[in-house]
Every structure is written in C-alpha cells, then in structure tokens.
Design a protein around this motif. Sequence first.
Motif: not given
Length: 286
Positions: A106-107, A137-140, A142-148
Amino acid sequence: MIQLQAPMPQDALFMHMDDESFQRLSTYVTREYGIKLPPSKRSMLESRLNKKVKSLGMTNYKHFIDYIFSEEGKQTVLFDVIDLITTNKTDFFREPAHFDFLTKQYLPAFKTAGNDSLNIWSAGCSTGEEPYTTVMVLEEFRKKNPHFKYNLLASDVSMRVMQTAYQGIYTLDKIAGVPHEIRREYFLRSKVQPDVVRIKPQFRKNISYKRINLMNDSFGLNSNMFNIIFCRNVLIYFDKQRQEAVIRKFANHLRPGGILFLGHSESIMGMNVPFRQIRPTTYERI
Ligand SMILES: C[S@@+](CC[C@H](N)C(=O)[O-])C[C@H]1O[C@@H](n2cnc3c(N)ncnc32)[C@H](O)[C@@H]1O
C-alpha cells in the motif's frame, strides 16, 4: 477460648443475575452499543459486574439495574458498566498481514501515485496497541520518505481503554513479541518500574482520540476523509444487520480506493456494501 469462624460458602460471594435484570441489561447494551449478549453471556456479565454491584453496597442485580438506568446512575456509573462489558483484548502487531500489506504494497503504491499525506482511523482502538503499531509502520516508511505525513484518529466507546491508549504505558510482557529494533526505537524503559515501558512522546503525539460509538447515526467526521480504516475484532460482537450498517457508514468516510481492514473472523460476505475484497479481511472502497 478460641472461636473458629465457619468458612463463608463460595457461592455467598457470588451474586447471580435474575432473568429480568439480564433481559433489561442485554436489550439496552445491544440497542445502544451493538454488542450481542445472548443468554450464554450471563455468567460472563456476572463475573465482570459483581465487584461493581458490591462496591455500590448493593446485594442484588435488580437494585443495580434500576440504579444504572436512573438519572443519577446514567450520570455516574452507566459508562463504567459499559467499560466492564466491552471486551478489550488486543496486541501490538496483531494480525500482522495487514501491516505487511501496508509496508510492502500500500505505502509504496501510495507514494508512486504522488501522494504524501495519509488519513487513518483505528475504530475500536482499545488500549492503543493497534494505532501505535500503525504509527510504527508509518514511521518506518517515513525514514525513507521524509515528506510523508499522516494523521491517525483512534476511537473507542470505552473511555477507560482510551485513557490507557493516550498514556501509552504498557508492561513488558505486552511487547514480548515486538522485534528488538522496534522496541528500542519506539519505547522508553521506566527508570522506576523495571517491567514498564512507555511509547516515546514524539510518537504518542501523532494520534488524536475521540470517543465514538459505532452505533451512532453520525460519527461527527467528514465524508471521504480517510484513506484507511481499521475496524478489527469489534464487529464480531454485533449481529449481521448492525455490522452491515456500520460498514456502510465506513464507506461514507472512506475515499474511493480506500482500505478497510476487518478482524480475522469478520467479513462483508452477503452484505450490500460498496467494497471489494483484495486480500483476506482487506477490502477496497469502490
Ligand atoms: C477486542 S477489542 C479490538 C481492539 C483492536 N481493534 C484489535 O483488533 O486488537 C474491541 C474494542 O471495540 C470496542 N467497542 C465495542 N463496541 C463498540 C461500539 N459500539 N463503538 C465503538 N467501539 C466499540 C471495545 O470497547 C473494545 O475496545
């Protein structure tokens, strides 16, 4: 002379609920909260409520039921009674296939489609393990997608469980199944109580809370506002007709293409609702 007291018979400590009291309580709980209470649940109710009845100085259920439905009782103990009746069992990373689906499918697809802000609702969040797992799960991601960015709403009908969720304090045994690196990242160990952990404040603040009874006609939320709704192991306690009514309301709050996660023994089979199944217990809003 020493006098020996006769031991109290065990049954004297246990109060039985008479038929009429059971009928009044179960009718009310099903009508207002959706939760089915067939006669087989009577002993479960007794074991959950006996202490409360005694704490009010009452010796039978008739007085107790009269009291909880009185004007005074409605203001004071009725919510406590509902708290005691609801089943709140939950776990971190419960039914992990849903979280795997988020991470692996999904992400990444959400990002590829050019989106960067997600709205999620955990309906029937209990003591918080489900919304906090979602945060992890969302923070993980975000680590690779800082704008998320994301907003997470957690709701339940029970204020008691939501208070626990809000505090984010758990005993160590609750996180036994959580991988070590996730524990290190998201939990703090208590300095005074060695068997207690707490979700770090920067992750607690990502969740907002609202008391929502899923039986209400309106949830006080905007239409089409969520990308994802978790409602797992909640509707299992409702009859089919009430389940369908809730799922139809969820459809109204989900965007087209949005995802509804149900619990492992719940399904929309036989319901006339605008969803298609894409994986076990995972439905897409059409
Ligand atoms: C077994 S827990 C499920 C927790 C979590 N979703 C999970 O799967 O681990 C069920 C939760 O549903 C809540 N609940 C029951 N009836 C409800 C209602 N009418 N409206 C909102 N929440 C309700 C209960 O208070 C309880 O916290």
